[in-house]
Design an enzyme around this catalytic site. Structure first.
Site: not given
Length: 336
Positions: A202, A256
């Site tokens: 992420k 992400k």
């Protein structure tokens, strides 16, 4: 693989593009409803549908309407719904105690969905930012985001979500060691079948802005998240993060944001072969929607093309706010 083809005119690549039937025969990747996870925002109240202005056509929903959304998802063939809470400011504290309240918004929504639509998988967000007066994913002391103390809090949060009936836990906090700690705690508590989809790579991205509006974290955040989310310049680090989380007990991994990091998706799937997902985040969604609303692009075509990119990169599925729209476009079952 070493592609071999004859020279012109014996080889004409356009022959395989000449008709819809032939194009379908040689298409390398397909997109189906089974590839989709629908993120939804839940808020307190009854019968409330609150538009999120930075995310056109996306709303914060009260628990009763989240249940209706889950029914819609099931009817469309979408296999999973992911919950993100909009927590009242009065419940946000520096200790984040609301995160492991068995009756918080997320846990009430889990129970309501599983009572009404037991066949749909419910995924949750394991992170402290919706409950943190400082807006961070971990506990903060003197401006420092604490790792080990945050992991202990995340374990408590994960356990109450599992107890409420969550099928998939999504630790999105990026604290070191939290996957192993959560897995050990789940096993000890008898939740051996609860899956973990780790937000393993992420990035500290500029594409999260509309999401922070949606969960009410924009004004609360003090500083930035660069000490625990990844540097957008790094890719080898992502592979080390993925390997660690898999070794600690993650069942699935996530990258992400999505489209700006397709190279990471491809490398992760090729190297580990584990179930690999991407999150088409709020900023990606908002850009496509804004351009479509201005008539600059064909919204449906851009939506499908963007999602197909994830499949081409090797993803097994995508978290996307487009989920119900693309499911309706696909007719519930037929891949494109």
């Amino acid at each position: 693989m070493r592609p071999i083809s004859a020279a012109m005119p014996q080889s004409r690549f356009r022959r395989l593009r000449a008709s819809p039937a032939v194009r379908a025969m040689v298409q390398e990747n397909t997109l189906s409803v089974a590839d989709l996870i629908w993120p939804v925002f839940v808020r307190d109240g009854v019968g409330l549908r609150e538009p999120i202005h930075s995310m056109p056509d996306v709303n914060r929903l009260s628990v009763d309407l989240v249940v209706e959304a889950a029914k819609e998802a099931a009817d469309l063939g979408i296999p999973a719904i992911c919950l993100f809470p909009y927590t009242d400011a009065s419940l946000k504290t520096v200790g984040c105690e609301e995160a492991w309240n068995p009756d918080n918004l997320t846990n009430r929504a889990i129970r309501a969905i599983k009572d009404a639509v037991p066949q749909i998988a419910v995924m949750t967000d394991v992170a402290l930012d919706p409950y943190n007066a400082d807006g961070h994913d971990g506990l903060v002391r003197d401006g420092i985001i604490l790792n080990d103390e945050s992991v202990a809090a995340l374990v408590k949060q994960a356990l109450v979500q599992a107890e409420a009936g969550a099928d998939i836990l999504g630790p999105s906090d990026m604290m070191d060691g939290r996957i192993g700690a959560i897995r050990v705690a789940l096993e000890a508590a008898g939740h051996k079948d609860v899956a973990i989809m780790s937000y393993a790579a992420k990035y500290a991205s500029a594409f999260y802005g509309p999401f922070r509006d949606a969960v009410g974290a924009t004004g609360a955040l003090k500083g930035d998240k660069k000490t625990y989310q990844m540097n957008p310049a790094n890719s080898d680090e992502a592979l080390r993060m993925i390997e660690r989380d898999l070794r600690e007990g993650a069942d699935m991994v996530m990258i992400k944001p999505g489209m700006p990091y397709l190279d990471i998706c491809q490398r992760v799937k090729a190297m580990f072969g584990a179930p690999t997902f991407a999150y088409q985040v709020s900023g990606e969604y908002a850009m496509i929607m804004a351009a479509a609303q201005n008539g600059w692009i064909d919204g449906d075509r851009a939506m499908v093309e963007s999602l197909m990119a994830f499949k081409r990169a090797g993803c097994d599925g995508v978290l996307t706010y487009f989920a119900p729209r693309v499911a309706r476009l696909l007719g519930g079952a037929s891949p494109v």
